[in-house]
Design a protein around this motif. Structure first.
Motif, PDB file in Angstrom:
ATOM      1  N   GLY A  27       0.659  -1.036  -0.213  1.00 30.70           N
ATOM      2  CA  GLY A  27      -0.137  -0.157  -0.167  1.00 30.70           C
ATOM      3  C   GLY A  27       0.627   1.036  -0.020  1.00 30.70           C
ATOM      4  N   GLY A  28       2.770   1.225  -0.135  1.00 28.92           N
ATOM      5  CA  GLY A  28       3.280   2.495   0.016  1.00 28.92           C
ATOM      6  C   GLY A  28       3.159   2.963   1.882  1.00 28.92           C
ATOM      7  N   HIS A  29       3.902   3.697   1.444  1.00 31.63           N
ATOM      8  CA  HIS A  29       3.774   4.239   2.628  1.00 31.63           C
ATOM      9  C   HIS A  29       2.797   5.800   3.289  1.00 31.63           C
ATOM     10  CE1 HIS A  29       7.477   2.720   2.038  1.00 31.63           C
ATOM     11  NE2 HIS A  29       7.822   2.388   3.338  1.00 31.63           N
ATOM     12  N   THR A  30       3.109   6.391   4.335  1.00 27.01           N
ATOM     13  CA  THR A  30       2.498   7.578   4.427  1.00 27.01           C
ATOM     14  C   THR A  30       3.162   8.540   5.741  1.00 27.01           C
ATOM     15  OG1 THR A  30       0.298   9.162   5.557  1.00 27.01           O
ATOM     16  CG2 THR A  30       1.137   6.045   6.860  1.00 27.01           C
ATOM     17  N   GLN A  31       3.000   9.479   5.625  1.00 23.31           N
ATOM     18  CA  GLN A  31       4.265   9.853   6.330  1.00 23.31           C
ATOM     19  C   GLN A  31       3.354  10.536   7.570  1.00 23.31           C
ATOM     20  OE1 GLN A  31       5.807  12.506   3.638  1.00 23.31           O
ATOM     21  NE2 GLN A  31       7.530  11.305   3.513  1.00 23.31           N
ATOM     22  N   ILE A  32       3.589  11.039   8.854  1.00 25.05           N
ATOM     23  CA  ILE A  32       3.071  11.163  10.217  1.00 25.05           C
ATOM     24  C   ILE A  32       3.955  11.949  10.882  1.00 25.05           C
ATOM     25  CG2 ILE A  32       2.385  10.297  12.698  1.00 25.05           C
ATOM     26  CD1 ILE A  32       0.483  10.231   9.540  1.00 25.05           C
ATOM     27  N   PRO A  33       3.653  13.664  11.286  1.00 25.53           N
ATOM     28  CA  PRO A  33       4.463  14.330  11.930  1.00 25.53           C
ATOM     29  C   PRO A  33       4.719  13.778  13.554  1.00 25.53           C
ATOM     30  CG  PRO A  33       2.645  15.712  11.237  1.00 25.53           C
ATOM     31  CD  PRO A  33       2.801  14.203  10.961  1.00 25.53           C
ATOM     32  N   LEU A  34       5.900  12.941  14.221  1.00 22.19           N
ATOM     33  CA  LEU A  34       6.098  12.936  15.048  1.00 22.19           C
ATOM     34  C   LEU A  34       6.956  13.752  16.126  1.00 22.19           C
ATOM     35  CD1 LEU A  34       5.861   9.480  16.477  1.00 22.19           C
ATOM     36  CD2 LEU A  34       8.093   9.369  15.790  1.00 22.19           C
ATOM     37  N   GLU A  35       6.553  13.752  17.412  1.00 22.62           N
ATOM     38  CA  GLU A  35       7.235  14.499  18.020  1.00 22.62           C
ATOM     39  C   GLU A  35       8.480  14.643  19.095  1.00 22.62           C
ATOM     40  OE1 GLU A  35       6.130  19.257  20.604  1.00 22.62           O
ATOM     41  OE2 GLU A  35       5.373  17.043  21.091  1.00 22.62           O
TER      42      GLU A  35
END
Length: 244
Positions: free
Chosen positions: A91-99
């Protein structure tokens, strides 16, 4: 009261906030539930089997932040999964902001000091033995399994329960209801941070109790406790702590 004192150390941490959205925001220090999970991992206890064993009725935990901290946002790639068929990364990738929580100043590591006591002597002795010998069944980590940490033994000390109607120095993170109203002493140097955290889970891993916590970033916390506090002396230091 016997108290174990040890440090949780790591390069960085992420302690996900309970009210965060798709951007994974982090607390500045581990909640009580995270510390309980680390203790259960030390002993090799199964997931969701230890909430009653380490409940506030049986287990007392305090925490102090020993290094300056700072936060940065980092975008992380995750697999995009909508079904089991996507577990092969199709399904590919998704980008998530991580603190991420990082050490501030010239510090190389984030360091949290944990104070631990338990009404069950066998559990207390088991935790002490494993930390002293560095034999953890599951390795400790700072919120995420990718952020491995280590536990450094500091001391075993005798804690004295005390009460005060006057302001005293407090060296730990504090539950706000445990302070007398309007008793905190402010100055130009003090920097306070308030966090809303989970305090306890049910056996079904549902949130049972939450509370507001406060800590002072330069460790110059002076206030009047509304409940008995614990005075503990070790290694030439004398500290006053309140349980989480």
């Amino acid at each position: 009261m016997k108290i174990l004192i040890f440090d949780l150390i790591g390069k960085m941490g992420h302690f996900r906030k309970i009210d965060t959205n798709s951007s994974s925001l982090s607390y500045s220090f581990p909640p009580r539930t995270t510390i309980v999970g680390i203790l259960a991992g030390i002993l090799g206890m199964e997931r969701d089997s230890y909430y009653e064993v380490f409940s506030p009725n049986q287990c007392q935990i305090a925490l102090s932040v020993r290094t300056p901290i700072r936060k940065v946002m980092q975008t992380v790639n995750y697999m995009f999964v909508k079904s089991k068929a996507h577990l092969n990364n199709s399904g590919g990738h998704t980008q998530i902001p991580l603190e991420l929580v990082l050490p501030g100043g010239e510090e190389a590591n984030v360091r949290y000091r944990i104070y631990f006591s338990h009404s069950d002597r066998s559990i207390y002795e088991s935790v002490r033995g494993r930390i002293q010998s560095s034999r953890c069944v599951y390795p400790p980590y700072l919120g995420l399994s990718e952020l491995l940490g280590q536990l450094n033994w500091v001391a075993e000390a005798e804690g004295t329960v005390m009460e005060s109607r006057d302001a005293v120095p407090i060296h730990s993170v504090v539950r706000i209801p445990n302070l007398r109203e309007r008793s905190i002493q402010f100055s130009k140097e003090t920097r306070f941070l308030k966090e809303f955290m989970t305090r306890q889970f049910t056996n079904e891993r549902m949130i049972q109790e939450t509370d507001y916590y406060l800590f002072e970033q330069s460790r110059q916390f002076i206030a009047i406790p509304a409940v008995p506090y614990v005075s503990v002396a070790y290694g030439g230091e004398k500290e006053n702590i309140l349980w989480m």
